[in-house]
Design a protein around this motif. Structure first.
Motif, short mmCIF file in Angstrom:
data_model
loop_
_atom_site.label_atom_id
_atom_site.label_comp_id
_atom_site.label_asym_id
_atom_site.label_seq_id
_atom_site.Cartn_x
_atom_site.Cartn_y
_atom_site.Cartn_z
N THR A 27 0.84 -1.13 -0.10
CA THR A 27 0.02 0.12 0.03
C THR A 27 0.79 1.44 0.20
O THR A 27 0.53 2.21 -0.77
N SER A 417 -7.32 5.93 16.39
CA SER A 417 -8.04 5.90 15.29
C SER A 417 -8.94 4.67 15.00
O SER A 417 -8.48 3.68 15.09
N TYR A 420 -8.21 1.18 16.56
CA TYR A 420 -6.77 1.14 17.01
C TYR A 420 -6.54 2.23 18.01
O TYR A 420 -6.71 3.53 17.97
N TYR A 460 -5.70 -4.00 17.34
CA TYR A 460 -5.28 -4.56 16.18
C TYR A 460 -5.27 -6.21 16.39
O TYR A 460 -4.80 -6.84 17.16
N GLN A 564 -4.18 -0.68 6.01
CA GLN A 564 -5.47 -0.52 5.96
C GLN A 564 -6.28 -1.21 4.73
O GLN A 564 -5.27 -1.30 3.80
N ASN A 566 -8.00 0.18 2.69
CA ASN A 566 -8.01 0.99 1.46
C ASN A 566 -6.58 1.19 0.84
O ASN A 566 -6.47 1.96 -0.02
N PRO A 569 -1.81 3.26 4.51
CA PRO A 569 -1.74 2.84 5.90
C PRO A 569 -2.07 3.84 7.05
O PRO A 569 -2.16 5.06 6.87
N LEU A 570 -2.52 3.53 8.14
CA LEU A 570 -3.15 4.42 9.28
C LEU A 570 -1.81 4.49 10.12
O LEU A 570 -1.43 3.52 10.69
N SER A 853 -6.13 8.47 8.69
CA SER A 853 -4.43 8.11 8.80
C SER A 853 -3.75 9.68 9.05
O SER A 853 -3.00 9.47 9.88
#
Length: 937
Positions: A27, A417, A420, A460, A564, A566, A569-570, A853
């Motif tokens: 990602t 977030s 997490y 997580y 993530q 999508n 990365p968060l 993120s």
DNA sequence: ACCCTGGAAAGATGC
DNA sequence: CCGCATCTTTCCAGG
């Protein structure tokens, strides 16, 4: 060890360290964070801007702007190389998901709100780069865009370099420092016009010029030549600003370390005329984190062009092309020696490398010098820039490559977030004597409990292990960012159970520690020591504005990047409590870590337990109320219970406040004093009205409704709601519900934000007051809007850092700063501090939720900082004019618009008789205000 | 031998 | 400019 050559690294591939899950690696490559980044950067600017400087937007803003751009450069230069991938390109400026780009871009069109009386710089920036179409990232576009850019000129005010430092404080805030640009800017004479208005002449262009060339060095070289043509010392030595040391001199100069690093010799210009690099035994990033251009970034890792680079470049457009050079460390005592071997390991021919390096670093540098040279007021030390930098042996780790796609180290990120949460389960000890390079390691940072700090990622559930990043951050009043004078030091040995990997990101050493599911995503940080860099080394660094003296507190900053779905990365971040790193301080200065009560009615009398270190039996606890100008309006020594004395705890009787008739909480400070100049940091304490100041009950609804108005409210709502109710109930037993510092922070924050409860006493609605406040902004605070046109003043920045018991929950709520920034940024495109008036239409607010993120820029983690900031904000609001509306709760204000009254704006100590007068009037105003709000909502 | 520590001397800086 | 107090950096010694 052979270094990865530029050519060897695939520009478009950003391999993450082995510790990183494949998903993340994947990602990272394709996900554009830029919009966020930009936003973050901008936010940060704001934060900084207001933090150090007085209300006047001019300096402060400029300061921030510059700094950001500069430091953004960190990784920046290289912007281009990375861009190869189309996916990347979409990331920059063009992410429609949020307004970040637009918002970020806004700086280009910043209105010049700065007071003319302030020194300023005429800056030529390139518009168009923000087109939002990533032209930035398309090679072709990049190249083409440069000439096509429309030049725009922005007038920026120069920051007052020293404003951020509190003379009375033990430690200077650690600087914008690295936000080197500040210093750059400050070194310019007002109204100075850069000779290089053309983008082509600007070092800033470099990133745009040599995107992904198959021959990085050559391409770079070529471009640099083109860009710096006339200014290159090599090409035209006469233009070199260096009056005393030529590059050649530097290179041939003995590397022997001066007898004393402190013995600096300056020529008439105040520049250091002679300088011998010291060879440090251990390699360490001497470069300021904000400093971005290093051989590594420019040449060694051209592929490492990061989003921050882009941010920096974009920022540069709004500031000063010269800033680009800030990234080039000019001072390096140990460079030559250290690098010699290092260079030999490079895959490229040494001679070529050398040339390239020299050129790469020198050209911009010289360009910079050239410009500076012409400036009437050159406050910079002319330190030769060595083409080679300190060795960075570990930097070649693949892991470091991920940095390009991840947020810069000085961006503020949330600790929580969604599901997490990155939490510091065990805080480090408040003291840890850092070791110098000339010393052996002084071991790993320990926990106060005897073990080691522990960090855990909650929420997580994947089986994929992650990596915790750890670096040393600042602990001053300003926002968190890599500390210029300290670096994390990897500890190894039998006593260390945690494996770690050292890398360098943007010139900041970063320790990467595995976070394994089998360990419940918990990491014991027993492998992190703290290395102290010589002040002289850092301060001589070009663009470094930070002062090392007494700047001895740091925080451990942890980050984790969570893959993530999508693809983006968060990143979560958590910062520890402040750690005092000096020997002396650790031995002598009292340090307050905790207080049992954060607020209490004005009547005082209650016992408060203060815990910390270095308390003496004769330690005094002084309560202080400060005026806007930093003067102590009120001081009161609290009675301490000598019998209950312990080296690490004091029992203090809260003294009665000077005014028992306050109708809203009044924030004061207290500190522990062991004698002359042996004071702890200021701690916060809030005096509550003796009687519950319930003006009306509607506020709750109003407030809540306000919170639901915008995405930005989320963080704030969490922050505020609890307090609101608390405030109402408080009188019963303030102490019971206000135990942790954080709670108090929330309270304070809410207090200042929730106008309905504001004390009439604190509302100075008179025109005179208003004007007075504007003209005499005593404080500037991070994230706070400053009155436009105000005259910058030196703010006393009490280095008060309240050590809050770290609570993740609490931390997560500390989103005020970022949100403020966001709001501010969106409404003040130029980064100039623009006061957000209550009745001003709200700008579109980026949704935090949309972009977890990076959209929650403010690190909730730095509880202490946030606490301070909030504290400061409150002070500002209280002390300054209504125009300095707290941005902390923009929505609230929007709802409240039309009514400034609710915002506490003055701290004037008036006769108590006036209280009632004000009270009536203000109550009326507040009622009206609330009514208005109701109608609106 | 090396790491980790505590202490302190010597030099630098600020008041 | 001097002296003193501080602060920083380097050294030393012991566990």
């Amino acid at each position: 060890m052979p270094r990865t050559s530029v050519a060897a690294a695939a520009p478009c591939s950003l391999p993450l360290g082995p510790l990183f899950p494949a998903s993340l690696r994947d990602t990272v490559e394709i996900q554009p964070f830029f919009p966020f980044i930009m936003k973050s950067a901008e936010e940060e600017n704001y934060n900084y801007a207001s933090s150090n400087l007085s209300a006047s937007l001019s300096l402060g803003v400029m300061n921030s702007s510059l700094s950001t751009s500069c430091h953004g450069i960190q990784s920046s230069n290289p912007i281009i190389s990375i861009i190869p991938s189309a996916s990347h390109s979409s990331g920059y400026g063009g992410n429609p998901e949020n307004e970040a780009s637009g918002y970020y871009l806004s700086p280009n069109i910043r209105p010049n709100g700065a007071p003319l009386e302030s020194p300023r710089i005429e800056i030529t920036s390139c518009l168009g780069i923000h087109s939002g179409n990533n032209q930035f990232f398309h090679e072709g576009d990049v190249e083409e865009s440069i000439p096509k850019r429309t030049l725009s000129t922005a007038t920026l005010n120069l920051p007052n370099v020293d404003t951020y430092r509190d003379p009375s404080c033990l430690s200077p805030a650690s600087s914008l420092s690295s936000r080197s640009c500040n210093s750059e800017a400050s070194s310019f004479e007002s109204n100075y016009s850069y000779p290089c208005t053309s983008p082509l002449n600007s070092p800033w262009q470099s990133p745009c010029v040599s995107p992904k060339t198959t021959e990085p060095d050559d391409g770079y070289h070529r471009n640099m030549v083109a860009c710096n043509l006339a200014n290159s010392p090599r090409h035209s030595p006469s233009t070199s600003p260096r009056t005393s040391i030529s590059e050649e001199n530097w290179l041939t100069a003995p590397n022997s370390r001066p007898t004393s690093p402190f013995k600096r010799k300056y020529n008439l210009n105040g520049r250091q005329t002679s300088y011998s690099p010291h060879h440090s035994p251990t390699p360490s990033p001497h470069n300021s984190p904000r400093v971005s251009i290093t051989e590594e970034t420019w040449l060694g890792n051209t592929h490492q062009y990061t989003n921050s680079a882009i941010v920096a470049a974009i920022n540069a457009l709004t500031t000063d092309p010269i800033d680009m050079n800030d990234g080039i460390p000019i001072k390096s005592r140990k460079t030559a020696i250290d690098h010699t071997p290092n260079m030999a390991l490079k895959t490229e021919p040494i001679c070529d490398e050398h040339d390239t390096l020299s050129l790469a670093t020198d050209l911009p540098s010289e360009d910079y010098y050239h410009i500076r040279k012409t400036m009437p007021c050159d406050q910079y030390l002319s330190v030769p820039q060595h083409p080679f930098h300190w060795a960075k042996p570990k930097n070649i780790s693949p892991t470091s490559y991920m940095s390009p796609s991840l947020p810069a180290l000085d961006w503020h990120l949330p600790s929580q977030s969604g599901p997490y949460e990155l939490r510091i389960e065990v805080q480090p000890k408040s003291h840890h004597r850092a070791h110098y390079e000339t010393e052996g390691s002084r071991g790993a940072v320990k926990a106060s409990t005897g073990g080691h700090p522990i960090v855990q990622l909650h929420g997580y559930l994947e089986s994929e292990p992650l990596t915790i990043q750890l670096f040393i951050g600042t602990a001053d009043d300003r926002l968190l960012r890599p500390h210029a004078f300290y670096q994390v030091h990897r500890i190894t040995g039998k006593t260390v159970s945690t494996t770690s990997h050292e890398t360098i990101i943007s010139n900041t050493k970063v320790l990467e520690i595995p976070l394994l599911p089998e360990n419940n995503m918990k990491a014991i940080i027993d492998c992190a020591g703290i290395l102290k860099l010589r002040n002289s080394d850092i301060e001589l660094r070009k663009g470094e504005t930070d002062i090392g003296r007494k700047n001895t507190r740091v925080r451990l900053v942890f980050r984790v990047h969570i893959p993530q779905a999508n693809g983006r990365p968060l990143t979560l971040q958590a910062a520890s409590n402040p750690i005092e790193c000096s020997q002396r301080s650790a031995q002598e200065l009292p340090l307050v870590e905790k207080q049992s009560i954060d607020s209490f009615p004005v009547t005082g009398g209650k016992k408060m337990i203060v815990t910390g270190h270095n308390f003496h039996q004769d330690s005094k606890v002084i309560f202080v109320e400060k005026a806007p100008d930093g003067h102590h309006v009120w001081e009161m020594e609290a009675k301490t219970d000598k019998e209950m004395f312990k080296p690490n705890s004091l029992v203090v009787e809260i003294p009665p406040f000077r005014n028992h008739r306050i109708s809203s909480p009044v924030e004061v400070n207290f500190y522990v004093c062991n004698g002359k100049r042996k004071r702890s940091q200021y701690q916060q304490f809030t005096y509550l009205p003796a009687n519950v100041p319930i003006i009306k009950t509607e506020p709750t609804d109003d407030y809540e409704s306000a919170q639901t108005c915008g995405p930005m409210n989320q963080g704030l709502s969490q922050l505020s709601k609890p307090y609101y109710s608390q405030q109402i109930l408080m009188p019963s037993d303030p102490g019971s519900c206000l135990v942790s510092g954080f709670t108090s922070c929330q309270q304070r924050n809410t207090v200042m934000s929730s106008s309905p409860n504001s004390s009439p006493k604190l509302h100075d609605l008179s025109t005179s007051s208003y004007n007075k406040c504007i003209s005499n902004p005593g404080h500037s605070h991070p994230g706070l809007p400053q009155p436009t046109g105000g005259v910058p003043t030196v703010q006393e920045v009490p280095r008060s850092i309240v050590v809050h018991p770290s609570s993740p929950e609490q931390s997560s709520h500390i989103m005020l700063q970022p949100q403020v920034s966001l709001h501010q940024s969106s409404s003040c495109p130029l980064g100039f501090q623009q006061t957000v008036y209550p009745n001003s239409p709200s700008s579109p607010v980026p949704s935090i939720t949309q972009e977890p993120s990076y959209l929650q820029p403010c690190s909730p983690t730095h509880s202490s900082v946030m606490g301070q900031q909030q504290h400061q904000q409150q002070k500002v609001q209280r002390n300054e004019s209504p125009t300095t509306q707290p941005l902390s709760l923009p929505e609230l204000h929007e709802d409240n618009n039309h009514n400034l009254a609710p915002i506490p704006v003055t701290i004037k100590s008036e006769p108590e008789e006036l209280d009632q007068l004000y009270l009536d009037d203000v109550n009326e105003i507040i009622r009206n205000d609330l009514s208005t709000n109701n109608v609106h909502t």
